[in-house]
Design a protein around this motif. Structure first.
Motif, PDB file in Angstrom:
ATOM      1  N   ARG A  96       0.842  -1.181   0.000  1.00 24.82           N
ATOM      2  CA  ARG A  96       0.000   0.000   0.000  1.00 24.82           C
ATOM      3  C   ARG A  96       0.880   1.235   0.000  1.00 24.82           C
ATOM      4  NH1 ARG A  96      -4.192  -2.016   4.625  1.00 24.82           N
ATOM      5  NH2 ARG A  96      -2.732  -0.932   6.007  1.00 24.82           N
ATOM      6  N   PRO A  97       0.328   2.374  -0.373  1.00 23.61           N
ATOM      7  CA  PRO A  97       1.139   3.602  -0.337  1.00 23.61           C
ATOM      8  C   PRO A  97       1.753   3.821   1.038  1.00 23.61           C
ATOM      9  CG  PRO A  97      -0.910   4.005  -1.512  1.00 23.61           C
ATOM     10  CD  PRO A  97      -1.014   2.615  -0.932  1.00 23.61           C
ATOM     11  N   GLY A  98       3.086   3.713   1.108  1.00 20.78           N
ATOM     12  CA  GLY A  98       3.806   3.934   2.355  1.00 20.78           C
ATOM     13  C   GLY A  98       3.841   2.764   3.307  1.00 20.78           C
ATOM     14  N   GLU A  99       3.288   1.601   2.927  1.00 23.20           N
ATOM     15  CA  GLU A  99       3.195   0.467   3.844  1.00 23.20           C
ATOM     16  C   GLU A  99       3.390  -0.858   3.117  1.00 23.20           C
ATOM     17  OE1 GLU A  99      -0.007   2.092   7.187  1.00 23.20           O
ATOM     18  OE2 GLU A  99      -0.714   0.895   5.489  1.00 23.20           O
ATOM     19  N   ILE A 100       3.904  -1.837   3.855  1.00 19.77           N
ATOM     20  CA  ILE A 100       3.955  -3.232   3.420  1.00 19.77           C
ATOM     21  C   ILE A 100       3.132  -4.031   4.430  1.00 19.77           C
ATOM     22  CG2 ILE A 100       5.410  -5.261   3.064  1.00 19.77           C
ATOM     23  CD1 ILE A 100       7.677  -3.388   2.298  1.00 19.77           C
ATOM     24  N   VAL A 101       2.147  -4.770   3.960  1.00 22.06           N
ATOM     25  CA  VAL A 101       1.248  -5.497   4.848  1.00 22.06           C
ATOM     26  C   VAL A 101       1.343  -6.989   4.535  1.00 22.06           C
ATOM     27  CG1 VAL A 101      -1.090  -5.691   5.748  1.00 22.06           C
ATOM     28  CG2 VAL A 101      -0.312  -3.517   4.794  1.00 22.06           C
ATOM     29  N   ARG A 102       1.675  -7.776   5.548  1.00 20.70           N
ATOM     30  CA  ARG A 102       1.668  -9.233   5.397  1.00 20.70           C
ATOM     31  C   ARG A 102       0.444  -9.784   6.109  1.00 20.70           C
ATOM     32  NH1 ARG A 102       4.690 -13.092   9.269  1.00 20.70           N
ATOM     33  NH2 ARG A 102       2.732 -12.545  10.288  1.00 20.70           N
ATOM     34  N   PHE A 103      -0.471 -10.361   5.335  1.00 20.42           N
ATOM     35  CA  PHE A 103      -1.685 -10.955   5.890  1.00 20.42           C
ATOM     36  C   PHE A 103      -1.426 -12.418   6.215  1.00 20.42           C
ATOM     37  CE2 PHE A 103      -3.490  -7.250   3.909  1.00 20.42           C
ATOM     38  CZ  PHE A 103      -4.589  -6.942   4.685  1.00 20.42           C
ATOM     39  N   GLY A 104      -1.721 -12.796   7.457  1.00 21.04           N
ATOM     40  CA  GLY A 104      -1.621 -14.178   7.885  1.00 21.04           C
ATOM     41  C   GLY A 104      -2.993 -14.790   8.047  1.00 21.04           C
ATOM     42  N   VAL A 105      -3.045 -15.936   8.737  1.00 21.35           N
ATOM     43  CA  VAL A 105      -4.316 -16.631   8.921  1.00 21.35           C
ATOM     44  C   VAL A 105      -5.236 -15.846   9.848  1.00 21.35           C
ATOM     45  CG1 VAL A 105      -5.393 -18.768   9.724  1.00 21.35           C
ATOM     46  CG2 VAL A 105      -3.226 -18.852   8.484  1.00 21.35           C
ATOM     47  N   TRP A 106      -4.679 -15.324  10.948  1.00 20.42           N
ATOM     48  CA  TRP A 106      -5.502 -14.638  11.945  1.00 20.42           C
ATOM     49  C   TRP A 106      -5.230 -13.145  12.016  1.00 20.42           C
ATOM     50  CZ3 TRP A 106      -9.133 -17.865  13.302  1.00 20.42           C
ATOM     51  CH2 TRP A 106      -8.839 -19.232  13.343  1.00 20.42           C
ATOM     52  N   ARG A 107      -3.977 -12.756  11.840  1.00 24.46           N
ATOM     53  CA  ARG A 107      -3.625 -11.347  11.987  1.00 24.46           C
ATOM     54  C   ARG A 107      -2.809 -10.885  10.789  1.00 24.46           C
ATOM     55  NH1 ARG A 107      -0.850 -10.020  17.571  1.00 24.46           N
ATOM     56  NH2 ARG A 107       0.664 -11.526  16.789  1.00 24.46           N
ATOM     57  N   HIS A 108      -2.776  -9.571  10.595  1.00 23.29           N
ATOM     58  CA  HIS A 108      -1.912  -8.997   9.577  1.00 23.29           C
ATOM     59  C   HIS A 108      -0.976  -7.993  10.219  1.00 23.29           C
ATOM     60  CE1 HIS A 108      -5.459  -6.301   9.658  1.00 23.29           C
ATOM     61  NE2 HIS A 108      -4.618  -5.332   9.349  1.00 23.29           N
ATOM     62  N   VAL A 109       0.226  -7.912   9.661  1.00 22.09           N
ATOM     63  CA  VAL A 109       1.272  -7.038  10.166  1.00 22.09           C
ATOM     64  C   VAL A 109       1.442  -5.878   9.200  1.00 22.09           C
ATOM     65  CG1 VAL A 109       3.687  -6.882  10.892  1.00 22.09           C
ATOM     66  CG2 VAL A 109       2.427  -9.023  11.201  1.00 22.09           C
ATOM     67  N   VAL A 110       1.345  -4.661   9.712  1.00 21.84           N
ATOM     68  CA  VAL A 110       1.498  -3.454   8.899  1.00 21.84           C
ATOM     69  C   VAL A 110       2.869  -2.860   9.194  1.00 21.84           C
ATOM     70  CG1 VAL A 110       0.557  -1.193   8.328  1.00 21.84           C
ATOM     71  CG2 VAL A 110      -0.983  -3.050   8.986  1.00 21.84           C
ATOM     72  N   VAL A 111       3.724  -2.810   8.176  1.00 21.29           N
ATOM     73  CA  VAL A 111       5.072  -2.283   8.327  1.00 21.29           C
ATOM     74  C   VAL A 111       5.204  -1.016   7.495  1.00 21.29           C
ATOM     75  CG1 VAL A 111       7.538  -2.764   8.108  1.00 21.29           C
ATOM     76  CG2 VAL A 111       5.947  -4.627   8.621  1.00 21.29           C
TER      77      VAL A 111
END
Length: 212
Positions: A96-111
């Motif tokens: 995403r603009p300005g972010e890298i998001v890793r979606f997992g099974v239950w949670r996602h991490v926004v970096v």
């Protein structure tokens, strides 16, 4: 990759030199400016499997609804597995603009890109790891060793894409202001609906067993 990810996808690509692969490498952002990476074959298979389990649950209740609540318990088990399969299909990487998001099974991490220190291969398992300036490591091992790697090196595409996204966003004004990594629960309407139905079926099954 100074021309951007979608330009680099045509100029610097890996895999067979076929028009299909060349088009697959040419990732472009959607209307929201996002680029999504996922194992689409896995997504299709898991969601089809979830749909089959949901159908099995309906079949168990409609055609084998005998006294005792056993059919409802089978329904609850099938729906719980269907919900899990659907959640497993949500695994993906979103730029995403300005972010890298890793979606997992239950949670996602926004970096935020301002928090990215480097992307490297973890020495023990060899999986792709994103290291932040605060020392946090985000694992991308689920994107390595897939069928797509034999077609057009999907894991390397993901790594190159995240590096290009970080460099391009880093040049924008104020990109270094946000550095906090956040983890959030991933909501999914189909998965939550299947879970709710599984809980309701379990309650109905237990109530039926108690009555008998």
């Amino acid at each position: 990759m100074t021309s951007g990810l979608w330009g680099a996808g045509l100029d610097d690509w890996y895999g067979p030199a076929t028009p299909v692969v060349r088009r697959l490498r040419a990732y472009r952002p959607d209307r929201r400016g996002r680029i999504t990476f996922a194992r689409w074959l896995r997504v299709v298979l898991l969601r089809c499997f979830a749909a089959c389990l949901a159908g099995l649950a309906v079949f168990a209740v409609v055609l084998h609804n005998e006294p005792g609540g056993e059919a409802w318990l089978v329904c609850a088990l099938a729906l719980a597995h269907a919900s899990l399969m659907w959640r497993c299909s949500l695994i993906r990487i979103v730029l995403r603009p300005g972010e890298i998001v890793r979606f997992g099974v239950w949670r996602h991490v926004v970096v935020p890109v301002g928090a990215v220190e480097r992307l490297h291969r973890e020495s023990f398992r060899g999986g792709l790891v994103l290291e932040t300036t605060g020392g946090i490591e985000v694992d991308f091992a689920l994107f390595d060793g897939s069928l797509w790697d034999f077609v057009y090196d999907f894991s390397r595409v993901c790594a190159d894409a995240m590096r290009a996204h970080t460099r391009s966003a880093d040049t924008a004004r104020g990109s270094r202001t946000a550095t906090a990594v956040s983890r959030r629960f991933t909501w999914s309407i189909p998965a939550e609906l299947l879970t709710a139905c599984a809980v309701a079926s379990l309650i109905a099954g237990v109530a039926g067993a108690v009555r008998t």
